[in-house]
Design a protein around this motif. Sequence first.
Motif, PDB file in Angstrom:
ATOM      1  N   ILE A   1      23.709  35.277  35.402  1.00 23.20           N
ATOM      2  CA  ILE A   1      24.759  36.221  35.015  1.00 23.20           C
ATOM      3  C   ILE A   1      25.068  37.187  36.154  1.00 23.20           C
ATOM      4  CG2 ILE A   1      25.283  38.164  33.497  1.00 23.20           C
ATOM      5  CD1 ILE A   1      23.985  36.656  31.228  1.00 23.20           C
ATOM      6  N   LEU A   2      24.013  37.788  36.742  1.00 24.18           N
ATOM      7  CA  LEU A   2      24.254  38.735  37.827  1.00 24.18           C
ATOM      8  C   LEU A   2      24.925  38.069  39.021  1.00 24.18           C
ATOM      9  CD1 LEU A   2      21.069  41.003  37.895  1.00 24.18           C
ATOM     10  CD2 LEU A   2      23.379  41.601  37.177  1.00 24.18           C
ATOM     11  N   ALA A   3      24.458  36.871  39.372  1.00 24.69           N
ATOM     12  CA  ALA A   3      25.077  36.152  40.490  1.00 24.69           C
ATOM     13  C   ALA A   3      26.521  35.794  40.170  1.00 24.69           C
ATOM     14  CB  ALA A   3      24.273  34.894  40.813  1.00 24.69           C
ATOM     15  N   LEU A   4      26.807  35.435  38.912  1.00 31.46           N
ATOM     16  CA  LEU A   4      28.172  35.094  38.529  1.00 31.46           C
ATOM     17  C   LEU A   4      29.084  36.323  38.578  1.00 31.46           C
ATOM     18  CD1 LEU A   4      30.152  32.982  37.500  1.00 31.46           C
ATOM     19  CD2 LEU A   4      29.397  33.486  35.175  1.00 31.46           C
ATOM     20  N   VAL A   5      28.572  37.461  38.117  1.00 31.92           N
ATOM     21  CA  VAL A   5      29.361  38.702  38.195  1.00 31.92           C
ATOM     22  C   VAL A   5      29.624  39.059  39.650  1.00 31.92           C
ATOM     23  CG1 VAL A   5      29.314  41.173  37.701  1.00 31.92           C
ATOM     24  CG2 VAL A   5      28.542  39.549  35.972  1.00 31.92           C
ATOM     25  N   TRP A   6      28.604  38.941  40.465  1.00 28.14           N
ATOM     26  CA  TRP A   6      28.753  39.240  41.890  1.00 28.14           C
ATOM     27  C   TRP A   6      29.765  38.295  42.540  1.00 28.14           C
ATOM     28  CZ3 TRP A   6      23.876  39.903  45.474  1.00 28.14           C
ATOM     29  CH2 TRP A   6      24.245  40.670  46.583  1.00 28.14           C
ATOM     30  N   ALA A   7      29.648  36.993  42.253  1.00 31.94           N
ATOM     31  CA  ALA A   7      30.575  36.022  42.824  1.00 31.94           C
ATOM     32  C   ALA A   7      32.001  36.275  42.351  1.00 31.94           C
ATOM     33  CB  ALA A   7      30.128  34.604  42.460  1.00 31.94           C
ATOM     34  N   SER A   8      32.160  36.603  41.076  1.00 33.45           N
ATOM     35  CA  SER A   8      33.502  36.891  40.563  1.00 33.45           C
ATOM     36  C   SER A   8      34.105  38.095  41.266  1.00 33.45           C
ATOM     37  CB  SER A   8      33.436  37.141  39.055  1.00 33.45           C
ATOM     38  OG  SER A   8      32.894  36.022  38.376  1.00 33.45           O
ATOM     39  N   MET A   9      33.295  39.117  41.504  1.00 27.86           N
ATOM     40  CA  MET A   9      33.785  40.294  42.221  1.00 27.86           C
ATOM     41  C   MET A   9      34.240  39.918  43.624  1.00 27.86           C
ATOM     42  SD  MET A   9      31.596  43.619  43.465  1.00 27.86           S
ATOM     43  CE  MET A   9      30.840  42.632  44.775  1.00 27.86           C
ATOM     44  N   ILE A  10      33.452  39.113  44.333  1.00 27.22           N
ATOM     45  CA  ILE A  10      33.799  38.729  45.701  1.00 27.22           C
ATOM     46  C   ILE A  10      35.066  37.892  45.722  1.00 27.22           C
ATOM     47  CG2 ILE A  10      33.019  37.420  47.711  1.00 27.22           C
ATOM     48  CD1 ILE A  10      30.161  38.202  46.962  1.00 27.22           C
ATOM     49  N   VAL A  11      35.178  36.937  44.794  1.00 29.66           N
ATOM     50  CA  VAL A  11      36.337  36.044  44.780  1.00 29.66           C
ATOM     51  C   VAL A  11      37.614  36.811  44.439  1.00 29.66           C
ATOM     52  CG1 VAL A  11      37.379  34.081  43.578  1.00 29.66           C
ATOM     53  CG2 VAL A  11      34.984  33.983  44.294  1.00 29.66           C
ATOM     54  N   VAL A  12      37.536  37.696  43.448  1.00 34.48           N
ATOM     55  CA  VAL A  12      38.720  38.484  43.084  1.00 34.48           C
ATOM     56  C   VAL A  12      39.159  39.360  44.250  1.00 34.48           C
ATOM     57  CG1 VAL A  12      39.543  40.330  41.583  1.00 34.48           C
ATOM     58  CG2 VAL A  12      38.263  38.440  40.618  1.00 34.48           C
ATOM     59  N   ALA A  13      38.202  39.953  44.953  1.00 38.84           N
ATOM     60  CA  ALA A  13      38.543  40.850  46.053  1.00 38.84           C
ATOM     61  C   ALA A  13      39.099  40.103  47.264  1.00 38.84           C
ATOM     62  CB  ALA A  13      37.318  41.660  46.454  1.00 38.84           C
ATOM     63  N   THR A  14      38.607  38.898  47.516  1.00 41.55           N
ATOM     64  CA  THR A  14      39.006  38.171  48.721  1.00 41.55           C
ATOM     65  C   THR A  14      40.003  37.058  48.441  1.00 41.55           C
ATOM     66  OG1 THR A  14      37.088  36.689  48.456  1.00 41.55           O
ATOM     67  CG2 THR A  14      36.795  38.654  49.830  1.00 41.55           C
ATOM     68  N   TRP A  15      40.523  36.991  47.215  1.00 41.71           N
ATOM     69  CA  TRP A  15      41.457  35.911  46.894  1.00 41.71           C
ATOM     70  C   TRP A  15      42.722  35.945  47.758  1.00 41.71           C
ATOM     71  CZ3 TRP A  15      40.848  31.495  44.567  1.00 41.71           C
ATOM     72  CH2 TRP A  15      41.965  30.770  44.160  1.00 41.71           C
ATOM     73  N   PRO A  16      43.351  37.110  47.998  1.00 43.65           N
ATOM     74  CA  PRO A  16      44.516  37.093  48.899  1.00 43.65           C
ATOM     75  C   PRO A  16      44.180  36.581  50.293  1.00 43.65           C
ATOM     76  CG  PRO A  16      44.447  39.136  47.641  1.00 43.65           C
ATOM     77  CD  PRO A  16      43.144  38.433  47.402  1.00 43.65           C
ATOM     78  N   ALA A  17      42.999  36.924  50.802  1.00 47.04           N
ATOM     79  CA  ALA A  17      42.606  36.421  52.119  1.00 47.04           C
ATOM     80  C   ALA A  17      42.442  34.905  52.102  1.00 47.04           C
ATOM     81  CB  ALA A  17      41.310  37.093  52.565  1.00 47.04           C
ATOM     82  N   LEU A  18      41.873  34.367  51.015  1.00 50.09           N
ATOM     83  CA  LEU A  18      41.722  32.908  50.910  1.00 50.09           C
ATOM     84  C   LEU A  18      43.085  32.219  50.899  1.00 50.09           C
ATOM     85  CD1 LEU A  18      39.850  30.412  50.345  1.00 50.09           C
ATOM     86  CD2 LEU A  18      40.344  30.806  47.937  1.00 50.09           C
ATOM     87  N   ARG A  19      44.046  32.764  50.136  1.00 52.22           N
ATOM     88  CA  ARG A  19      45.363  32.133  50.074  1.00 52.22           C
ATOM     89  C   ARG A  19      46.062  32.175  51.430  1.00 52.22           C
ATOM     90  NH1 ARG A  19      47.517  30.983  45.193  1.00 52.22           N
ATOM     91  NH2 ARG A  19      48.858  29.746  46.575  1.00 52.22           N
ATOM     92  N   GLY A  20      45.917  33.299  52.139  1.00 55.19           N
ATOM     93  CA  GLY A  20      46.497  33.363  53.472  1.00 55.19           C
ATOM     94  C   GLY A  20      45.849  32.379  54.434  1.00 55.19           C
ATOM     95  N   LEU A  21      44.529  32.247  54.355  1.00 57.46           N
ATOM     96  CA  LEU A  21      43.828  31.285  55.211  1.00 57.46           C
ATOM     97  C   LEU A  21      44.199  29.859  54.835  1.00 57.46           C
ATOM     98  CD1 LEU A  21      41.748  30.973  57.465  1.00 57.46           C
ATOM     99  CD2 LEU A  21      39.951  31.001  55.725  1.00 57.46           C
TER     100      LEU A  21
END
Length: 372
Positions: A35-55
């Motif tokens: 659960i903690l790892a999933l919450v952490w991963a979700s936070m990272i993905v949501v925050a860096t999603w625009p960077a991923l789309r640009g890349l």
Amino acid sequence: MPMTPAHRDLTRIVFGVLLIGALLAGAFWVLKPFILALVWASMIVVATWPALRGLERAVGGRRWLATTIILVLMLLMVVVPLVAAIIAIGEQATRLQGISVAGLRIPPPPAWVAEVPAVGPRLAEQWAGLAAATPDALVAMITPYVGPVVSWVAAQAGSVGGFAIHLLLAVALCGVLYITGETAARGVRRFARRLYDERGDRLVLLAGASIRAVALGIVVTAVVQTTLAAIGLWAAGVPYAAPLAALILVFCIAQLGPFLPMLGAVAWLYYVDATVAATALLVWTLIVTSLDNVLRPILIRRGADLPLLLIMAGVIGGLLGFGLVGLFVGPVILAVAYTLVGAWVDEQGPLVPDLPPERLQPSGPPPHRPAP
């Protein structure tokens, strides 16, 4: 006596609720380690999603290649420095128990200390008393405070292995979420819409904005300041630079800034007569500290403005409740809860205007009071 349809419906509802509760409890028990790892991963993905789309657009629309690049960058820029800093803290924490202060001497206060307005004379008096104390007296004064601090640091250092496992698991889950990001986001939004109609969908978007605000305005700023501070500490030749960098990271995430830990390093350099290095580190400290006022407003403008007390409570409460992982997860949880509760409260509309003072007075003649 035959059972009525109402009784049959009630029985079916009770067993249905029990079955759903059992399934939810079983799913939670199975997913509890993640659960903690999933919450952490979700936070990272949501925050860096625009960077991923640009890349992804930069590499010709190949999602797998963009995901690989961003995961490698994450390992090199975030995971490796964090794990190295935490391991350094763990190694140094075991040595704190063996530190000897038998030869400890405190120098007398400079003359300018007594000239400080309001607190100068008392501060100089207390400092002079410590300078005149014997090493045994200093040990007796320090011991009641050193023991609990060392025990707490050692206990936190003992969770280094769990922190590293959660971090690597979060990176792996980030890869999965990057590949299936649209599907996961659509599922979360549809579930929220099913619970709360269009307002649920809007709350999910607000939660994403608050996560991005914490990640961009707080975590990124803290990582940049910590990296620059660590470079300055290493260049100035300050010992134990890695534990100091980890402490600076905690201070920056808690919105206290890197000034106090770096000022301690500057004071130590002046104490050992490294005047040039101390002066250079002091100038570098002022630059790194002022960067907070420039970088954070630019980044946090992309998310939601969050109270300082909320972030500090999230950092401290997350660290105490979840260990080292909670240092990053705690602020996100409180930020999302604050944003969602605020949006729910705002749905009621504005408050009625305040009444003028004369309207607050009771109407009619004053009550009759019998004479004594």
